[in-house]
Motif scaffolding. Structure first.
Motif, PDB file in Angstrom:
ATOM      1  N   THR A 253      -7.603  -0.684  -4.568  1.00  0.00           N
ATOM      2  CA  THR A 253      -6.258  -0.249  -4.218  1.00  0.00           C
ATOM      3  C   THR A 253      -6.338   0.687  -3.020  1.00  0.00           C
ATOM      4  OG1 THR A 253      -5.664  -0.333  -6.548  1.00  0.00           O
ATOM      5  CG2 THR A 253      -4.141   0.811  -5.063  1.00  0.00           C
TER       6      THR A 253
ATOM      7  N   ALA B 294       6.876   4.666  -5.766  1.00  0.00           N
ATOM      8  CA  ALA B 294       5.742   3.959  -5.171  1.00  0.00           C
ATOM      9  C   ALA B 294       6.122   2.503  -5.010  1.00  0.00           C
ATOM     10  CB  ALA B 294       4.514   4.100  -6.058  1.00  0.00           C
ATOM     11  N   VAL B 295       5.712   1.900  -3.916  1.00  0.00           N
ATOM     12  CA  VAL B 295       5.877   0.458  -3.737  1.00  0.00           C
ATOM     13  C   VAL B 295       4.481  -0.142  -3.658  1.00  0.00           C
ATOM     14  CG1 VAL B 295       6.909  -1.365  -2.352  1.00  0.00           C
ATOM     15  CG2 VAL B 295       8.014   0.869  -2.482  1.00  0.00           C
ATOM     16  N   VAL B 296       4.242  -1.187  -4.457  1.00  0.00           N
ATOM     17  CA  VAL B 296       2.898  -1.751  -4.582  1.00  0.00           C
ATOM     18  C   VAL B 296       2.905  -3.191  -4.081  1.00  0.00           C
ATOM     19  CG1 VAL B 296       0.991  -2.176  -6.152  1.00  0.00           C
ATOM     20  CG2 VAL B 296       2.539  -0.281  -6.592  1.00  0.00           C
ATOM     21  N   TYR B 297       1.924  -3.524  -3.257  1.00  0.00           N
ATOM     22  CA  TYR B 297       1.819  -4.862  -2.672  1.00  0.00           C
ATOM     23  C   TYR B 297       0.540  -5.513  -3.183  1.00  0.00           C
ATOM     24  CZ  TYR B 297       5.079  -2.658   0.586  1.00  0.00           C
ATOM     25  OH  TYR B 297       6.136  -1.984   1.123  1.00  0.00           O
ATOM     26  N   HIS B 298       0.661  -6.711  -3.720  1.00  0.00           N
ATOM     27  CA  HIS B 298      -0.515  -7.442  -4.200  1.00  0.00           C
ATOM     28  C   HIS B 298      -0.795  -8.583  -3.229  1.00  0.00           C
ATOM     29  CE1 HIS B 298      -0.564  -5.591  -8.296  1.00  0.00           C
ATOM     30  NE2 HIS B 298       0.674  -5.317  -7.925  1.00  0.00           N
TER      31      HIS B 298
ATOM     32  N   LEU C  82       3.706   5.538  -0.992  1.00  0.00           N
ATOM     33  CA  LEU C  82       4.569   6.480  -1.711  1.00  0.00           C
ATOM     34  C   LEU C  82       5.730   6.882  -0.815  1.00  0.00           C
ATOM     35  CD1 LEU C  82       1.709   8.645  -3.189  1.00  0.00           C
ATOM     36  CD2 LEU C  82       3.205   7.123  -4.477  1.00  0.00           C
TER      37      LEU C  82
ATOM     38  N   THR D  84       6.045  -4.818  -6.105  1.00  0.00           N
ATOM     39  CA  THR D  84       6.805  -4.132  -7.144  1.00  0.00           C
ATOM     40  C   THR D  84       7.079  -2.686  -6.745  1.00  0.00           C
ATOM     41  OG1 THR D  84       4.759  -3.545  -8.248  1.00  0.00           O
ATOM     42  CG2 THR D  84       5.874  -5.502  -9.035  1.00  0.00           C
TER      43      THR D  84
ATOM     44  N   LYS E 109       3.219   5.660   4.776  1.00  0.00           N
ATOM     45  CA  LYS E 109       4.255   4.632   4.903  1.00  0.00           C
ATOM     46  C   LYS E 109       4.559   4.282   6.360  1.00  0.00           C
ATOM     47  CE  LYS E 109       8.322   7.633   4.476  1.00  0.00           C
ATOM     48  NZ  LYS E 109       9.624   7.796   3.832  1.00  0.00           N
TER      49      LYS E 109
ATOM     50  N   THR F  56      -4.212   3.199  -0.739  1.00  0.00           N
ATOM     51  CA  THR F  56      -2.964   3.939  -0.588  1.00  0.00           C
ATOM     52  C   THR F  56      -2.766   4.256   0.893  1.00  0.00           C
ATOM     53  OG1 THR F  56      -3.409   4.923  -2.736  1.00  0.00           O
ATOM     54  CG2 THR F  56      -1.622   5.879  -1.436  1.00  0.00           C
TER      55      THR F  56
ATOM     56  N   ARG G   3      -4.901  -4.621  -3.229  1.00  0.00           N
ATOM     57  CA  ARG G   3      -3.649  -3.977  -3.625  1.00  0.00           C
ATOM     58  C   ARG G   3      -3.354  -2.838  -2.660  1.00  0.00           C
ATOM     59  NH1 ARG G   3      -4.938  -2.339  -8.554  1.00  0.00           N
ATOM     60  NH2 ARG G   3      -4.513  -4.320  -9.559  1.00  0.00           N
TER      61      ARG G   3
ATOM     62  N   LYS H 245      -0.645   0.405  -1.690  1.00  0.00           N
ATOM     63  CA  LYS H 245       0.323   1.273  -2.353  1.00  0.00           C
ATOM     64  C   LYS H 245       0.900   2.222  -1.313  1.00  0.00           C
ATOM     65  CE  LYS H 245       0.280   3.493  -6.883  1.00  0.00           C
ATOM     66  NZ  LYS H 245      -0.664   4.036  -7.868  1.00  0.00           N
TER      67      LYS H 245
END
Lengths: 166, 143
Positions: free
Chosen positions: B23, B64-68, B83, B51, B28, B25, B79, B81
């Motif tokens: 993951t 948080a916005v999470v991208y897979h 914030l 999500t 943004k 982070t 992944r 992430k």
């Protein structure tokens, strides 16, 4: 809509015609074939071989609301679905009847949430409420038989607009 | 993954690896640049999920916005992430699939995606009041 409009005022044979018309109406209830949630599966099952709704003369599920006179609200009515249910009801010709099938259609059931309508009677008039989660096929059959008994006793003059007595 | 740190100085806030899953982070501000790079140069051609998370009213930042990401070629997964308190940039020009995912996050959590082609609700009715998956949203709705 129908024979009651042709009756002259103060007709002495009203009772007889009423009985005749009500007898005809109650024995050919055509439900709309639409379901919203798990209760719909029970409704479909009611129509199938094991429970066989056609024993009671209610088996012609219509795909068009314009050919139906009974709406079985089978399942959870979401706020997004509510305008659609209302439109289907409005498209049904008079006379028409409504059965609220299951806890969700009656009151929202377990879904006391932002997305669910808290009872279908908030948007359309309901004749018979059937509790259950989901409703057993026997209970649905009993509800339709109860509705038939209700139709038997209806007054043609006041029965103009679905289930609303004016 | 150290490559990302070198390629985009200051963009990577943390890199965590757990159970063989990585993951990253991100800040943004650098999200869309990094995503473009990962797709064009690193073969992450498929956005398998996007999500949003509400970390609670007290959390700073709150969402948080999470991208897979997934690579059809190497079968690698990654992944990302980000914030934020209010908004992040859209990645829909990079992966078309992001369009509806981002509308879903906006609809249910109220995170705005800047420069999105159609930033409107997708599940709830247009006149709906509030964002239902926020932790402080009343269950029966704001009536």
């Amino acid at each position: 809509m129908g024979i009651e409009e042709k009756l002259p005022d103060n007709s002495v044979i009203t009772t007889t015609i009423e009985k005749l018309v009500n007898w005809g109406r109650k024995n050919s209830l055509w439900p709309t074939g639409f379901g919203l949630a798990c209760c719909a599966i029970e409704m479909i099952c009611t129509a199938a071989a094991r429970f066989d709704i056609s024993r009671f003369g209610m088996e012609i599920f219509r795909s068009s609301p314009r050919q139906a006179d009974l709406m079985i609200v089978a399942g959870t009515v979401t706020n997004k679905m509510a305008p659609v249910v209302k439109r289907l009801y409005d498209q049904m010709p008079n006379p028409k009847w409504v059965i609220a099938m299951g806890a969700c259609a009656i009151s929202g059931g377990i879904f006391n949430t932002y997305s669910v309508l808290q009872g279908v009677d908030k948007i359309i008039p309901v004749d018979v409420y059937v509790p259950g989660c989901p409703v057993r096929p026997e209970a649905l059959l009993d509800a339709i038989v109860k509705l038939q008994k209700k139709i038997e006793t209806e007054n043609l003059r006041t029965k103009q607009d679905g289930g609303i007595e004016k | 993954m150290e490559e990302l740190r070198n390629k985009f100085p200051g963009a990577v806030e943390a890199i965590d690896t757990q159970f063989g899953e990585t993951t990253v982070t991100l800040k943004k501000e650098s999200l869309s640049r990094v995503c473009e790079y990962l797709k064009q140069e690193k073969g992450f051609d498929y956005l398998s999920d996007l999500t949003g998370l509400d970390l609670g009213k007290e959390a700073k930042p709150r969402f948080a916005v999470v991208y897979h990401l997934f690579s059809m070629k190497s079968h690698a997964r990654l992944r990302l992430k980000v914030l934020t308190d209010d908004a992040v940039d859209t990645v829909s020009p990079v992966w078309k699939a992001a369009d509806w995912f981002e509308r879903e996050v906006y609809d249910l959590l109220g995170v705005v995606f800047n420069h999105h082609p159609n930033m409107t609700r997708i599940y709830m009715p247009d006149d709906f009041n509030g964002h239902p998956l926020r932790k402080d949203f009343p269950l029966a709705g704001e009536r």
